[in-house]
Design an enzyme around this catalytic site. Structure first.
Site, short mmCIF file in Angstrom:
data_model
loop_
_atom_site.label_atom_id
_atom_site.label_comp_id
_atom_site.label_asym_id
_atom_site.label_seq_id
_atom_site.Cartn_x
_atom_site.Cartn_y
_atom_site.Cartn_z
N ASP A 21 -15.45 -22.73 33.68
CA ASP A 21 -14.55 -21.85 32.92
C ASP A 21 -15.00 -21.73 31.45
O ASP A 21 -15.58 -22.65 30.89
CB ASP A 21 -13.12 -22.40 32.99
CG ASP A 21 -12.09 -21.34 32.61
OD1 ASP A 21 -12.44 -20.14 32.57
OD2 ASP A 21 -10.94 -21.71 32.34
N ASN A 69 -9.19 -13.71 40.54
CA ASN A 69 -10.15 -13.02 39.69
C ASN A 69 -10.35 -11.55 40.10
O ASN A 69 -10.85 -10.74 39.32
CB ASN A 69 -11.51 -13.73 39.66
CG ASN A 69 -11.49 -15.06 38.90
OD1 ASN A 69 -12.24 -15.97 39.21
ND2 ASN A 69 -10.63 -15.17 37.89
C1 IPE Z 1 -10.79 -20.36 37.38
O1 IPE Z 1 -10.95 -19.80 36.11
C2 IPE Z 1 -11.62 -19.64 38.39
C3 IPE Z 1 -13.07 -19.79 38.24
C4 IPE Z 1 -13.69 -20.55 37.39
C5 IPE Z 1 -13.85 -19.02 39.17
P1 IPE Z 1 -9.92 -18.71 35.55
O2 IPE Z 1 -10.37 -18.36 34.19
O3 IPE Z 1 -9.78 -17.60 36.51
O4 IPE Z 1 -8.56 -19.55 35.52
P2 IPE Z 1 -7.20 -19.30 34.75
O5 IPE Z 1 -6.81 -17.89 35.01
O6 IPE Z 1 -7.45 -19.54 33.29
O7 IPE Z 1 -6.28 -20.31 35.32
C1 IPE Z 2 -15.18 -18.39 34.09
O1 IPE Z 2 -15.12 -17.91 32.79
C2 IPE Z 2 -15.88 -17.46 35.04
C3 IPE Z 2 -15.01 -16.80 36.03
C4 IPE Z 2 -13.74 -17.03 36.19
C5 IPE Z 2 -15.66 -15.83 36.90
P1 IPE Z 2 -13.99 -16.90 32.32
O2 IPE Z 2 -14.45 -15.52 32.59
O3 IPE Z 2 -12.70 -17.26 32.95
O4 IPE Z 2 -13.95 -17.18 30.77
P2 IPE Z 2 -12.64 -17.34 29.85
O5 IPE Z 2 -11.76 -18.35 30.50
O6 IPE Z 2 -12.00 -15.99 29.76
O7 IPE Z 2 -13.17 -17.80 28.54
MG MG Z 3 -11.20 -18.50 32.44
#
Ligand code: IPE
Ligand code: IPE
Ligand code: MG
Length: 247
Positions: A21, A69
């Site tokens: 993340d 997502n």
């Molecule tokens: C969790 O990250 C899912 C992945 C890393 C694929 P998110 O960024 O989607 O999680 P939330 O929404 O902050 O909980």
């Molecule tokens: C994790 O990084 C990757 C996926 C969930 C695909 P994020 O895209 O959630 O990055 P933040 O949390 O917005 O910084």
């Molecule tokens: Mg995220």
């Protein structure tokens, strides 16, 4: 002693799960678009896979795309899917050279057909590899997994192959997408968020949680060693008292 030498190879987690993340925030800090963060995350994936395999971890599960997502802006979803295809195409030969098997968990039928094809090919090429299994969680969520397992079990009951009385915890585990894999002993989450985000809900009943403020694109081998060292310093009691644990 460097971090890697401090890792006790006799007490390695067999299965490490990672919530990768913070890509978006990493890009934002640099004035870039979110997809720049996703692209920059490939190095972190490569380093983590390499380090885990070198140490002798059996399973590494990476949460790459959750069920939730799909609700992101369409442009980001499309870019992530394209990145998935190009990365798998690029990395499969390295995985194969390193004797790493690729598997997926999740509702992969919902992925674009180009992704499904690329994944099928990569899984086929690497299917006999034995050093480590890399599991990509794609269109995955813990609730999706439990729901699909219950549906499959209900079907078996309808067809007369299973009775309610026969259902034990181990039965349920066999119907989950992770059937045959050990439960993760260690979960790593980057970007400081203190939540599970619908990852391996059943499988993480007793997983040790390691949360770091580091954003995923900055994650390197030494950070994996740090997480494993933290895991190795924990006392896993599984409901017992400290005194009951025979060292
Ligand atoms: C969790 O990250 C899912 C992945 C890393 C694929 P998110 O960024 O989607 O999680 P939330 O929404 O902050 O909980
Ligand atoms: C994790 O990084 C990757 C996926 C969930 C695909 P994020 O895209 O959630 O990055 P933040 O949390 O917005 O910084
Ligand atoms: Mg995220």
């Amino acid at each position: 002693m460097n971090l890697r030498e401090q890792v006790d190879l006799d007490n390695l987690p067999k299965h490490i799960a990672v919530i990768m993340d913070g890509n978006g925030r990493w890009a934002k800090q640099r004035g870039g678009l979110r997809i720049f963060g996703h692209k920059s995350a490939i190095t972190a994936v490569r380093e983590t896979v390499e380090a885990a395999a070198e140490l002798g971890v059996d399973y590494l599960t990476l949460y790459a795309f959750s069920t939730e997502n799909w609700s992101r802006p369409a442009g980001e979803v499309t870019a992530l899917m394209q990145l998935l295809v190009s990365s798998i195409r690029k990395e499969t030969s390295t995985l194969n050279k390193n004797n790493i098997r690729l598997l997926t968990i999740g509702d992969t039928a919902s992925l674009p057909s180009s992704c499904q094809k690329e994944l099928r090919e990569a899984m086929d090429i690497t299917k006999n590899n034995t050093r480590m299994t890399l599991v990509l969680a794609l269109s995955y969520s813990g609730r999706w997994d439990i729901t699909q397992a219950v549906k499959k079990m209900a079907l078996e009951v309808e067809q007369g192959n299973l009775t309610a009385g026969e259902i034990e915890e181990s039965t349920i585990a066999q119907y989950l997408a992770t059937a045959g894999m050990p439960d993760p002993e260690l979960l790593i989450r980057t970007s400081g968020e203190q939540r599970i985000s619908n990852f391996l809900l059943w499988q993480m009943a007793y997983t040790e949680l390691y949360i770091t403020d580091l954003l995923w694109p900055d994650f390197r081998k030494e950070h994996l060693y740090k997480a494993i060292l933290a895991y190795q310093s924990r006392e896993r009691r599984f409901g017992k008292t400290s005194e009951q644990l025979i060292k």
